[in-house]
Motif scaffolding. Sequence first.
Motif, short mmCIF file in Angstrom:
data_model
loop_
_atom_site.label_atom_id
_atom_site.label_comp_id
_atom_site.label_asym_id
_atom_site.label_seq_id
_atom_site.Cartn_x
_atom_site.Cartn_y
_atom_site.Cartn_z
N ASP A 129 -21.73 -45.72 75.78
CA ASP A 129 -20.75 -46.35 75.46
C ASP A 129 -20.62 -47.77 75.69
OD1 ASP A 129 -19.84 -43.97 74.62
OD2 ASP A 129 -18.12 -43.57 75.98
N GLN B 117 -25.61 -43.30 64.83
CA GLN B 117 -26.68 -43.54 65.76
C GLN B 117 -27.26 -42.23 65.83
OE1 GLN B 117 -26.00 -45.46 69.55
NE2 GLN B 117 -26.17 -47.58 68.49
N GLN B 118 -26.47 -41.24 66.23
CA GLN B 118 -27.27 -39.76 66.32
C GLN B 118 -27.71 -39.56 65.03
OE1 GLN B 118 -27.16 -37.39 68.49
NE2 GLN B 118 -26.06 -38.24 70.31
N ARG C 194 -16.99 -44.26 69.18
CA ARG C 194 -17.33 -42.92 68.60
C ARG C 194 -17.98 -42.69 67.12
NH1 ARG C 194 -17.20 -42.17 73.02
NH2 ARG C 194 -15.99 -41.13 74.30
N SER D 233 -27.69 -41.32 70.75
CA SER D 233 -27.16 -42.58 70.61
C SER D 233 -27.04 -43.15 71.77
CB SER D 233 -25.41 -42.25 70.28
OG SER D 233 -25.11 -41.66 71.31
N SER E 112 -21.53 -44.18 67.68
CA SER E 112 -22.29 -43.45 68.28
C SER E 112 -22.82 -42.07 67.31
CB SER E 112 -21.54 -42.79 69.38
OG SER E 112 -22.29 -41.75 69.92
N ILE F 153 -23.13 -49.62 73.25
CA ILE F 153 -22.38 -49.38 71.94
C ILE F 153 -21.35 -50.48 71.98
CG2 ILE F 153 -20.96 -48.23 70.39
CD1 ILE F 153 -22.60 -45.67 70.93
#
Length: 218
Positions: A64, A54-55, A48, A61, A51, A67
């Motif tokens: 999962d 990345q956002q 998370r 993103s 993520s 990532i």
Amino acid sequence: MRVLAIHGFLLAVAMAIASASARFSSQEVVDRIVARVENDVILLSDIRALSRYQQFLNGKSETDAQILDRLIDQWIVRTEADASHAPHPSDAEIEHSLSRLRSSFASQQEYEARRKQAGLSELDVRAMVSSQLYLSDYLDSRFRPAVQIDPKEVEDFYQTAIVPRARARGQEPPSLDEARDSVQEALVQNGINQQAEQWLKESRLRLRIENLLAGVAK
């Protein structure tokens, strides 16, 4: 009155325990184990966190699973860097990278808006930048000496990438001499990336890695 006081005390304790249990339950959902690497673990909260970063950077993103792959690679690099006592980035280096990051946004206002939208504090961003610098510096020091660039590669890259890109923008392309250093560095970075990718693939084969993401409730 004493009975009432004791009853009130026990009720307060019960409520505190219930509240703590709720917090622990919430944390358990957030921090489910999604992978084991040797004797270490990667948590859902780690996914998370990356993520959100990345956002912040890209407006979107990866999945999962993608990532998690990155986090496993980062674990491998960080473990090797720690074992070799690689130097951590200085405050000046971190500030320089943060400055470059901020300048990649159209304005300071956009930077702040995207950061807040992603749910990141300035400390979160600084920690992520510091971590990425540590890992990239280690890979650079490990693989750069082995990267050899032929002059013909520089000329080919110049003709096939630099010149067409400049003309597509309606610009006069720089001369080969003017572009040589930047082309050389781009090719070196590509070589570092290729060697690092191969090393990571080989490292995964000798490590005990258990991917548990499929069994984790989202």
